[in-house]
Design an enzyme around this catalytic site. Structure first.
Site, short mmCIF file in Angstrom:
data_model
loop_
_atom_site.label_atom_id
_atom_site.label_comp_id
_atom_site.label_asym_id
_atom_site.label_seq_id
_atom_site.Cartn_x
_atom_site.Cartn_y
_atom_site.Cartn_z
N ASN A 204 41.49 -69.51 35.10
CA ASN A 204 42.50 -69.72 36.14
C ASN A 204 42.29 -68.75 37.30
OD1 ASN A 204 43.85 -67.21 35.43
ND2 ASN A 204 44.45 -68.29 33.57
N ASP A 303 49.99 -67.44 21.48
CA ASP A 303 50.81 -66.82 22.51
C ASP A 303 50.87 -65.33 22.21
OD1 ASP A 303 53.05 -65.75 23.98
OD2 ASP A 303 53.53 -67.84 24.46
N ILE A 304 50.15 -64.55 23.00
CA ILE A 304 50.01 -63.11 22.70
C ILE A 304 51.36 -62.40 22.85
CG2 ILE A 304 48.81 -60.98 23.36
CD1 ILE A 304 46.54 -62.84 24.42
N PHE A 324 55.77 -62.12 32.24
CA PHE A 324 55.68 -62.67 33.60
C PHE A 324 55.79 -64.19 33.51
CE2 PHE A 324 54.38 -59.41 36.71
CZ PHE A 324 54.33 -58.32 35.85
N LYS A 338 62.24 -68.95 29.16
CA LYS A 338 61.13 -68.13 28.66
C LYS A 338 61.64 -66.82 28.06
CE LYS A 338 57.35 -69.76 30.94
NZ LYS A 338 56.47 -69.91 32.06
N LYS A 342 60.61 -66.30 24.30
CA LYS A 342 59.64 -65.23 24.05
C LYS A 342 60.32 -63.91 23.69
CE LYS A 342 55.99 -67.44 26.63
NZ LYS A 342 54.56 -67.35 26.87
N1 CTP Z 1 51.37 -65.44 27.61
C1 CTP Z 1 50.68 -64.91 26.52
N2 CTP Z 1 49.88 -65.71 25.77
C2 CTP Z 1 49.72 -67.00 26.06
C3 CTP Z 1 50.39 -67.55 27.17
C4 CTP Z 1 51.21 -66.75 27.93
O1 CTP Z 1 50.82 -63.71 26.26
N3 CTP Z 1 48.92 -67.73 25.30
C5 CTP Z 1 52.29 -64.59 28.37
C6 CTP Z 1 51.86 -64.32 29.80
O2 CTP Z 1 51.11 -63.12 29.89
C7 CTP Z 1 53.21 -64.17 30.52
C8 CTP Z 1 54.14 -65.05 29.73
O3 CTP Z 1 53.51 -65.25 28.47
O4 CTP Z 1 53.72 -62.86 30.45
C9 CTP Z 1 54.45 -66.38 30.34
O5 CTP Z 1 53.26 -67.06 30.66
P1 CTP Z 1 53.32 -68.50 31.32
O6 CTP Z 1 51.92 -68.99 31.50
O7 CTP Z 1 54.23 -68.48 32.52
O8 CTP Z 1 54.10 -69.32 30.24
P2 CTP Z 1 53.63 -70.21 29.08
O9 CTP Z 1 54.20 -69.65 27.82
O10 CTP Z 1 52.16 -70.40 29.08
O11 CTP Z 1 54.40 -71.53 29.38
P3 CTP Z 1 54.14 -72.65 30.53
O12 CTP Z 1 52.65 -72.58 30.85
O13 CTP Z 1 54.54 -73.89 29.88
O14 CTP Z 1 55.00 -72.26 31.68
#
Ligand code: CTP
Length: 420
Positions: A204, A303-304, A324, A338, A342
């Site tokens: 990305n 999801d970390i 974030f 979120k 989370k």
């Molecule tokens: N994040 C993470 N691990 C993932 C995806 C996201 O740790 N596999 C963390 C990002 O670092 C950020 C937060 O989760 O702090 C939200 O990320 P975002 O991409 O906005 O949300 P998603 O959970 O991926 O949901 P969506 O893409 O549906 O908005």
């Protein structure tokens, strides 16, 4: 942010003070430079002005109606570093002589003083210099050692200015001791890249700027910082422990290797949500695909952030978790969901402009910050990412200290607190 007044006196080692200025800046300190007349014979004030982005202070009598320079500087500084310090300067300071700006500032300040001598080896050995240094040390000055080696005059011996890196680490140490109770902050930053085959990947637009700026700001506040980063073009800030990763799986592992020792976890990385189910060992060939279409089967990455914020820490403390969100529509609604999904203590919302891509590729950003109870606590509008990082670091420190006190008191793990 801590303020340092760097005082440069007339030695051949003056040029090293430019590097010292740069290294101290990288640590996140705000530096103003004071030069004596003899220092200006070795290096121009312009060089220091260009790097420090402040005027160089050199004239005792250069003051405006509303301000008296030596008093203002003396009050502004959290630390005064005199480097290089000549035998003459050391003698004057030891005897309280105030016939220039430096002498006056030193008498007028309450800030700690660090002094790095630089002179010829024979002069350094002279009993007068040794006595003067002893006098200053007895007064509480931090007198740094010198380096041994070949000198500009061809002599070999003690008296060379300590390397700028070493002086910088002494300064960092000094503030770190002052801040020994500050937390260990683990930050993820940048994108992850997920291989499709040996030459292609999914990723990305993340530049990593926000995560790196946060690491620098927390370091400047005296925290211990670990920065776990996907591929970026950025340099790990000085004094920050960097861990390089590529994929989400590697980032997950690196985070969990360190998270039990963390007090604050900041998930600024743009983790790629889906990866190729099977990454091919050889380059995928076009002609192997049916009817000019290619199907790529994707599976979800871990999801970390969730794996940290929802982890069972048993008797150990759960870190304060900051997430974030980058949203293109229904920003607030998605952000608030979120926080719950989370289990976050703080969420930083970026509204991504679908036409311009803002804040991607921009040095500025606008963010809204919500706490764990979904209350909007701060909006920062169209500011440089570095400035946002500084404000965020300050806010996180305040919220974390409240969180840490409450969790210690309640012995309740994993709860969200509203800390106002
Ligand atoms: N994040 C993470 N691990 C993932 C995806 C996201 O740790 N596999 C963390 C990002 O670092 C950020 C937060 O989760 O702090 C939200 O990320 P975002 O991409 O906005 O949300 P998603 O959970 O991926 O949901 P969506 O893409 O549906 O908005």
């Amino acid at each position: 942010m801590k303020n340092i007044l760097l005082c440069v006196t007339g030695s051949i080692a003056c040029y090293k003070a430019l590097e010292l200025l740069r290294l101290l800046q990288k640590e996140g300190f705000d530096i103003k430079v004071l030069m004596t007349d003899s220092a200006k014979k070795f290096v121009t004030a312009l060089s220091f002005e260009a790097i420090s982005k402040h005027p160089v202070y050199d004239d005792l009598f250069d003051y405006e109606e509303s301000s008296i320079e030596h008093i203002d500087l003396a009050k502004w500084a959290d630390l005064i570093v005199i480097a290089p310090a000549t035998a003459n300067t050391i003698a004057k300071l030891a005897n309280g002589i105030a016939d220039d700006l430096l002498g006056n500032v030193v008498l007028a300040t309450q800030a700690p003083l660090m002094l790095a001598p630089a002179m010829n080896q024979q002069m350094y050995k002279h009993i007068t210099v040794a006595e003067n240094l002893q006098k200053l040390q007895n007064r509480g000055y931090d007198i740094l050692a010198t380096e041994e080696g070949e000198q500009a005059c061809g002599d070999v011996g003690e008296g060379r200015l300590l390397a700028p890196e070493v002086i910088t680490s002494k300064v960092v140490e000094l503030f770190a001791v002052e801040n020994k109770d500050t937390p260990h902050v683990v930050i993820t930053a940048g994108p992850t890249i997920e291989p499709i085959d040996p030459v292609r990947f999914i990723s990305n637009h993340s530049s990593g700027k926000m995560g790196y700026a946060l690491a620098k700001s927390f370091k400047a506040l005296g925290a211990k910082v670990t920065l776990i980063s996907g591929p970026t073009n950025l340099e790990i800030p000085y004094g920050v422990k960097g861990v390089d990763v590529k994929t989400a799986n590697q980032m997950h592992k690196a985070v969990h290797d360190t998270i039990n020792r963390a007090d604050i976890f900041i998930s600024a990385a743009a983790v790629v949500d889906f990866k190729a189910e099977h990454s091919a060992n050889q380059k995928i060939k076009k002609q192997d695909q049916d009817q000019s279409k290619m199907h790529l089967s994707l599976i979800e990455n871990k999801d970390i952030l969730k794996s940290v914020s929802l982890k069972d820490y048993g008797e150990d403390k759960r870190p304060f978790c900051v997430g974030f969100a980058a949203e293109t529509e229904n920003a607030e609604q998605n952000a608030l969901a979120k926080i719950e999904r989370k289990n976050l203590d703080l969420l930083v919302l970026n509204q991504v402009n679908t036409k311009t891509g803002y804040p991607f590729y921009h040095s500025n950003n606008s963010v809204s910050i919500y706490d764990g109870t979904k209350t909007l606590v701060q909006i920062i509008d169209d500011a440089p990412k570095e400035a946002i990082a500084k404000e965020l670091a300050d806010l996180i420190m305040v919220k974390f200290s409240c969180y840490a006190q409450k969790s210690a008191r309640d012995k309740e793990k994993g709860a969200n607190y509203a800390c106002n």
